[in-house]
Design a protein around this motif. Structure first.
Motif, PDB file in Angstrom:
ATOM      1  N   THR A 173      -3.477   5.520   3.462  1.00 44.23           N
ATOM      2  CA  THR A 173      -2.829   6.316   2.413  1.00 44.23           C
ATOM      3  C   THR A 173      -3.757   7.408   1.892  1.00 44.23           C
ATOM      4  O   THR A 173      -3.291   8.477   1.501  1.00 44.23           O
ATOM      5  N   PHE A 229      -4.654  -4.934   3.564  1.00 42.52           N
ATOM      6  CA  PHE A 229      -4.277  -3.995   2.508  1.00 42.52           C
ATOM      7  C   PHE A 229      -5.326  -2.891   2.376  1.00 42.52           C
ATOM      8  O   PHE A 229      -4.984  -1.708   2.232  1.00 42.52           O
ATOM      9  N   ILE A 230      -6.603  -3.258   2.441  1.00 38.78           N
ATOM     10  CA  ILE A 230      -7.674  -2.258   2.347  1.00 38.78           C
ATOM     11  C   ILE A 230      -7.580  -1.268   3.506  1.00 38.78           C
ATOM     12  O   ILE A 230      -7.724  -0.053   3.325  1.00 38.78           O
ATOM     13  N   ALA A 271       0.805  -1.232   0.000  1.00 38.73           N
ATOM     14  CA  ALA A 271       0.000   0.000   0.000  1.00 38.73           C
ATOM     15  C   ALA A 271       0.831   1.272   0.000  1.00 38.73           C
ATOM     16  O   ALA A 271       0.321   2.331  -0.400  1.00 38.73           O
ATOM     17  N   PHE A 322       0.715   4.075  -2.592  1.00 39.85           N
ATOM     18  CA  PHE A 322      -0.524   4.841  -2.721  1.00 39.85           C
ATOM     19  C   PHE A 322      -0.492   6.150  -1.934  1.00 39.85           C
ATOM     20  O   PHE A 322      -1.344   7.013  -2.154  1.00 39.85           O
ATOM     21  N   LEU A 334      -4.798   0.969   2.803  1.00 38.73           N
ATOM     22  CA  LEU A 334      -5.170   1.844   1.688  1.00 38.73           C
ATOM     23  C   LEU A 334      -5.946   3.057   2.208  1.00 38.73           C
ATOM     24  O   LEU A 334      -5.743   4.186   1.733  1.00 38.73           O
ATOM     25  N   TYR A 335      -6.822   2.833   3.188  1.00 44.97           N
ATOM     26  CA  TYR A 335      -7.514   3.963   3.821  1.00 44.97           C
ATOM     27  C   TYR A 335      -6.499   4.917   4.458  1.00 44.97           C
ATOM     28  O   TYR A 335      -6.672   6.146   4.408  1.00 44.97           O
TER      29      TYR A 335
END
Length: 552
Positions: A466, A459-460, A293, A296, A463-464
């Motif tokens: 980032t 990962f999700i 991540a 990102f 991702l938040y």
């Protein structure tokens, strides 16, 4: 002062600014994380000879240095940064951080110099916290003030990767040393090596920073005679500026902080403590998620140059708040399906006098909860057992009902150390036996774990992180005038991340113990994130097109 037009390539000077600022900040986070990663070993080296009251004070001070003092560092170094310049101020912060870290590596332990050892250690830790409080604002301001107007998000996003990279670096060095010399030697003397190695990183960082030029925005302001003589008074004593500081905190950084801590820290805590996943495996999964991540941060920082900072930051907060419950329930389903099944099939009931049940908020880890209710709830929460709360008779001893069996807890107040230990052993064994019979696993079975799905969910979550963290530096820099920018942006950032974010794990655990639901702790980041969404949407103006030179 003119900036380059859209689409031109990055200049060597700009590349050097980004690299030097990011490298120095990676180094400071490396130093900061070393203490946390080695806290158990350091405690044995420096605190074991102290009496309980003194140990309690040292625990409070160590906690304060980690989180509470960072905003004070923002005040001290922010003021200097706005008065004497960005370059020399965050050169000062890196020297303080580096020297403090190196001295920890050569500091004699308690057995050698007695009470002087922990006093010096805590003093060094406080200096680290203060220096970190001044570093981020300086680096972010310095990079943003060198960046073209249309690429501030992309440039400052590199600063946002540094906390993650610093954590990686500290873990890699610790793992390498441990592997090379063995656990026994590492616990005895090898733990000092990662601290000593930092002097090499410090030398490189200082050498690079000494060759850098001062921020063009600060030089312009200085040449015009507009440098603030009292940045603290201007930033916090004038309502028009104080209002922006408050909005930056509540409408941006508070939500960003809880999303960041949930994705990078609470997720690991949840895997290891709530789902009983093996520590090394959980760390590997988190590390992989971070690795996947991290690019990102740059993606969302660059995207914020095109569509704005607010939509990405507030969008990340909103999506996170709406999806945390299903994501963490999914982690349970894929990481420890046996636990999920036990929670559904074997309800547990705690019957207790509400007057004996405290909200178990314990940020320093030193407070003792001695009532029968608190003891029962703490043990069930630690075992990841969901339970229902039933009101008991006033003054009654709390009981735990698992299936058809009922176990009485005990009150530890007033008991001798030996009696308390005996009662705790008996209660813990009875509870553990019944929990096991009810199907609750003592640890997650790696063979039953769906590792790809766990990695995807982690990962999700990152991702938040980032999304909310990538554009935040640019947004904060653009909110404030040049003359008080360093001071003004540092304060909401460090209150948000040091206090709102830093208190997340302990607050969430207290909520879990209070309610009896392993997911109940998620309400803390959800509520804070939603408050940020509302306040940010209504009161924080988009900053992308602000002229940071004109705001003086």
């Amino acid at each position: 002062m003119a900036t380059a037009s859209t689409g031109r390539s990055i200049t060597p000077e700009e590349r050097k600014v980004i690299f030097a600022s990011s490298l120095g900040t990676v180094f400071e986070w490396y130093d900061f994380y070393l203490y946390g990663s080695l806290a158990a070993i350091i405690a044995k080296q420096f605190f074991t000879g102290t009496d309980p009251n003194t140990g309690f004070i040292f625990a409070l001070l160590a906690f304060a240095a980690g989180f509470i003092v960072r905003p004070f560092g923002a005040l001290v170094f922010g003021r200097l940064g706005d008065m004497i310049g960005r370059k020399y101020t965050f050169l000062m912060t890196i020297l303080i951080m580096g020297a403090s870290t190196f001295i920890v590596g050569i500091l004699p332990n308690y057995n050698s110099i007695g009470i002087t050892a922990p006093i010096i250690l805590i003093s060094l830790r406080i200096l680290q916290g203060l220096a970190l409080g001044g570093e981020y604002g300086g680096a972010a301001t310095y990079v943003a003030e060198h960046a073209p107007d249309d690429r501030r998000g992309a440039f400052t996003a590199w600063i946002q990767t540094t906390a993650t990279l610093g954590l990686f670096l500290s873990l890699l060095v610790i793992l390498g040393v441990r592997t090379a010399i063995g656990e026994a030697a590492f616990a005895d003397w090898g733990w000092r090596i990662p601290f000593l190695v930092s002097i090499l990183l410090l030398a490189v960082s200082v050498w690079i920073r000494l060759s850098m030029n001062e921020s063009p925005a600060f030089l312009k302001m200085k040449s015009e005679g507009k440098v603030s003589k009292a940045p603290l008074t201007e930033a916090f004593g004038q309502w028009k500026n104080l209002k922006m500081v408050i909005l930056a905190l509540v409408g941006l950084t508070a939500g960003q902080a809880v999303v960041w801590y949930t994705g990078q820290f609470y997720a690991l805590f949840f895997l290891t403590q709530s789902l009983k996943v093996d520590g090394p495996l959980a760390n590997i999964l988190i590390a992989l998620a971070l690795l996947l991540a991290t690019p990102f941060f740059i993606v969302f920082g660059s995207l914020s140059d095109k569509i704005g900072r607010k939509p990405i930051i507030l969008g990340g907060c909103l999506i996170a708040a709406l999806t945390y419950f299903p994501i963490f329930q999914g982690l349970t389903h894929y990481a420890n399906p046996a636990l999920e099944m036990a929670q559904q099939k074997s309800p547990v009931i705690v019957t207790a006098d509400p007057a004996t049940c405290q909200f178990q908020f314990n940020p320093t880890g030193t407070k003792k909860f001695t009532s029968s209710c608190d003891i029962a709830k703490a043990k069930l929460s630690a075992a990841s057992v969901n339970y229902q709360n039933v009101v008991g008779a006033p003054g009654s001893v709390a009981t735990v009902k698992i299936g058809d069996n009922t176990i009485a807890s005990y009150d530890a107040a007033g008991l001798s150390k030996e009696d308390a230990a005996a009662k705790d052993k008996a209660f813990s064994k009875a509870l553990a036996d019944d929990i096991k019979l009810a199907g609750y696993p003592s640890k997650a079975d790696p063979d039953q774990m769906n590792k790809p799905m766990v990695l995807l969910l982690l990962f999700i979550l990152v991702l938040y992180v980032t999304m909310v963290y990538g554009p935040i530096a640019a947004a904060l820099v653009e909110m404030f005038p040049t003359r008080i920018r360093y001071t003004s942006m540092s304060m909401p950032y460090h209150i948000g991340n040091g206090w709102f974010g830093g208190l997340l794990p302990t607050t969430s655990f207290a909520l879990v113990a209070f309610k009896g639901d392993i997911y109940y702790g998620l309400w803390y980041p959800i509520i804070i994130a939603l408050i940020t969404v509302v306040v940010g949407a209504l009161f924080v103006k988009e900053t992308k097109d602000n002229d940071i030179y004109a705001k003086d």
